[in-house]
Design an enzyme around this catalytic site. Structure first.
Site, PDB file in Angstrom:
ATOM      1  N   ASP A 119      -8.881  -0.004   2.159  1.00 34.19           N
ATOM      2  CA  ASP A 119      -8.923   0.526   0.790  1.00 34.19           C
ATOM      3  C   ASP A 119     -10.220   0.134   0.096  1.00 34.19           C
ATOM      4  O   ASP A 119     -10.883   0.966  -0.536  1.00 34.19           O
ATOM      5  CB  ASP A 119      -7.728   0.000  -0.023  1.00 34.19           C
ATOM      6  CG  ASP A 119      -6.422   0.686   0.380  1.00 34.19           C
ATOM      7  OD1 ASP A 119      -6.462   1.474   1.342  1.00 34.19           O
ATOM      8  OD2 ASP A 119      -5.392   0.435  -0.249  1.00 34.19           O
ATOM      9  N   ASP A 143       0.852  -1.187   0.000  1.00 28.90           N
ATOM     10  CA  ASP A 143       0.000   0.000   0.000  1.00 28.90           C
ATOM     11  C   ASP A 143       0.889   1.239   0.000  1.00 28.90           C
ATOM     12  O   ASP A 143       1.694   1.432   0.915  1.00 28.90           O
ATOM     13  CB  ASP A 143      -0.898  -0.013   1.246  1.00 28.90           C
ATOM     14  CG  ASP A 143      -1.792   1.213   1.313  1.00 28.90           C
ATOM     15  OD1 ASP A 143      -2.527   1.455   0.345  1.00 28.90           O
ATOM     16  OD2 ASP A 143      -1.731   1.930   2.321  1.00 28.90           O
ATOM     17  N   THR A 171      -3.194   5.170  -4.034  1.00 31.56           N
ATOM     18  CA  THR A 171      -2.085   5.879  -3.375  1.00 31.56           C
ATOM     19  C   THR A 171      -0.763   5.636  -4.096  1.00 31.56           C
ATOM     20  O   THR A 171       0.081   6.526  -4.161  1.00 31.56           O
ATOM     21  CB  THR A 171      -1.966   5.429  -1.907  1.00 31.56           C
ATOM     22  OG1 THR A 171      -1.907   4.003  -1.868  1.00 31.56           O
ATOM     23  CG2 THR A 171      -3.152   5.882  -1.106  1.00 31.56           C
ATOM     24  N   THR A 172      -0.574   4.429  -4.624  1.00 35.21           N
ATOM     25  CA  THR A 172       0.651   4.145  -5.377  1.00 35.21           C
ATOM     26  C   THR A 172       0.603   4.837  -6.731  1.00 35.21           C
ATOM     27  O   THR A 172       1.590   5.440  -7.170  1.00 35.21           O
ATOM     28  CB  THR A 172       0.814   2.612  -5.565  1.00 35.21           C
ATOM     29  OG1 THR A 172       0.726   1.979  -4.287  1.00 35.21           O
ATOM     30  CG2 THR A 172       2.138   2.270  -6.197  1.00 35.21           C
TER      31      THR A 172
END
Length: 552
Positions: free
Chosen positions: A395, A65, A98-99
């Site tokens: 998530d 994550d 997020t990545t």
């Protein structure tokens, strides 16, 4: 004043202050951000790898994550911290991507670097990027499909979005089990509020992942208890539940307390009065008809035994979070006194039971009429595994929440990035000047997502990217990387769906971060201050009067 034709030295900044500016400084900041991007690249997508991080206190975390990894990395470079901030913002706002947002920001900076080296002003690049992101967001909104009309059963839509969010997580192999759990959790919340903090997550080491449980109500770990607790009933049907913020134990006398009495009977009267106070409280609680008594403050051994003799279950020292979720689920309200408790103040549920899960005992409140909350009990072989399951579920829960609020979805797997890239390339051909090059560079940067998905999966990125460009030029707008066939395919028809909000937020955040770095022309680093006593001589041992040294 005459300085002899010499320019005087004017000191503005403190000695030791480091100041660097100009084009070299911007490129240095970009290189720092690219280093962060390289760290996260291998974690992108369903076949991305995990990263093991050991913190300074030797705590081990295994995760893919982006927000978690960047939070645990001790990033000291001031410009690179910008990427950490946008990743956190994406996690808070949308929960997923997020990545992607960090990789996109790094790639936009990488594409801007050659322009800077050739002497193009950073402000021209920023203007081009702003134009490009505005066009990209408009295009996403135009392409996004409103599936609420097509799929009346919106649960199906939510499950598909949750499955896509889980595709890159540790729990993907158990997706069928966890997708249902995520959707049930979000649907149990208040539809107007959708406060995900009311989804309690409890981690219990041991067992398999699929032994995790969804409780339509509240579950919390058995609190500290005194003798007599085991004699209390542990199972109720339709109980009345009283929630208190009252201490139910005899207070120990303070060390410095002083009570002066003339005779022994006076002391006994003081002791009896103290006992009478707590017994009156217990009697008032019993008269309410409550079967379960919960309190944020301690419930002592006298009260525990009193309740056990009257078939009442009690639990003291219940945490504020758990108590608030109990109130949300069973109804009633928290009482700060035991007098004048009306029936309206009591809550209820269908069943209450205390069960053993692994090495722990848990109190479960099920079938709650007011239920606007739920609890997930997560199991797993190791603490690191359970922690990663929790992050993965967070998530997915956030994605389901956003999909419920905003029914617009786009295809994942690099499909939307390739379509936006094609659109921006076509647009750039209609304008002249430097802006054409910069918008083209933005379009090229978007291709990093499908390219990195291919590389992480071990596919030939060059070949698949050429196939994708060809497909999109023929109007196949939802074609992306297909991991099952190791080729390209229509990801929308295969239900690889993501809320459009995720993509819009990622593009806007990445562009803002890039423009922020490009606008920084000078970095001034102040020298760290030394502590107040630094450089002082230590005191001589035994020095000074009053330390056993006789006067001379």
């Amino acid at each position: 004043m005459n300085f002899g034709n010499r320019t005087p030295t004017i000191v503005v900044l403190k000695e030791g202050t480091d100041a660097s500016q100009g084009k070299g400084q911007i490129i240095s900041n970009i290189n720092a951000c690219i280093a962060i991007q390289e760290t996260l690249k291998p974690t992108l997508g369903p076949l991305g790898s995990d990263i093991l991080i050991v913190t300074s206190n030797q705590k081990t975390t295994i995760s893919n994550d982006g927000a978690t990894i960047l939070r645990l990395l001790d990033v000291v470079h001031p410009a690179a911290r910008t990427l950490v901030d946008i990743s956190r913002a994406q996690d808070a706002e949308v929960g997923d991507g997020t990545t992607s947002v960090t990789i996109l920001a790094g790639e936009l900076m990488k594409e801007a670097k050659p322009f800077l080296e050739e002497g193009i002003s950073s402000h021209i690049i920023m203007k081009g990027y702003r134009t490009a992101v505005r066009l990209a967001v408009e295009k996403i909104k135009e392409l996004a499909t409103d599936v609420s009309v097509e799929h009346e059963g919106s649960r199906e839509l939510l499950e598909r979005c949750a499955r896509t969010a889980m595709s890159s997580k540790l729990i993907y192999k158990n997706a069928d089990f966890f997708v249902k759990m995520c959707v049930d959790a979000v649907l149990s919340l208040d539809k107007d509020d959708l406060d995900d903090k009311l989804i309690g997550i409890k981690k219990i080491p041991g067992g398999a992942m699929e032994e995790s449980m969804f409780i339509d109500g509240v579950a919390f770990k058995k609190t500290f208890s005194y003798a007599g607790f085991e004699q209390q009933p542990k199972n109720f049907k339709n109980p009345k539940i009283l929630s208190l913020n009252v201490e139910l134990e005899l207070k120990a006398e303070k060390d410095n307390a002083e009570v002066r009495v003339e005779q022994v009977s006076d002391y006994q009267a003081i002791v009896d009065a103290e006992w009478q106070i707590i017994l009156d409280k217990l009697e008032q609680i019993k008269d309410t008809g409550a079967n379960i008594v919960l309190s944020k403050l301690p419930i002592g051994d006298l009260a525990t035994q009193y309740f056990a003799d009257r078939n009442i279950f009690c639990a003291g020292r219940v945490s504020s979070d758990d108590m608030n979720r109990v109130i949300q689920a069973v109804g009633g309200s928290i009482q700060s006194t035991t007098s004048d408790i009306k029936p309206d103040y009591l809550g209820t549920c269908e069943t209450f039971e205390e069960i053993q899960i692994g090495a722990e005992r848990y109190n479960l409140f099920k079938g709650c009429p007011q239920a606007k909350t739920c609890t997930l009990l997560l199991r797993g072989g190791a603490e690191q595994v359970i922690a990663e399951v929790e992050r993965s579920l967070h998530d997915a829960i956030m994605i389901v929440k956003r999909a419920l609020q905003n029914k617009l979805v786009v295809a994942g797997g690099g499909a939307i990035e390739m379509e936006i890239s094609k659109y921006l390339r076509d647009y750039s051909k209609t304008i002249a000047g430097k802006q054409q090059l910069i918008i083209n560079a933005f379009a090229k940067a978007l291709e990093v997502i499908p390219r990195q998905l291919c590389e992480n999966a071990g596919f030939d990125a060059v070949e698949l990217l050429n196939k994708l460009r060809l497909a999109h030029s023929k109007g196949e707008k939802w074609f992306g990387v297909d991991f099952e066939t190791e080729n390209i395919g229509d990801n929308f028809s295969k239900f690889v769906w993501e809320p459009a909000l995720v993509k819009i937020n990622a593009l806007q955040s990445a562009t803002e971060a890039t423009n922020l770095i490009l606008s920084v022309d000078e970095t001034i680093t102040n020298q760290e201050h030394q502590s107040a006593n630094a450089g002082m001589m230590p005191p001589a041992p035994g020095g000074g009067r009053g330390r056993g040294v006789p006067m001379q």
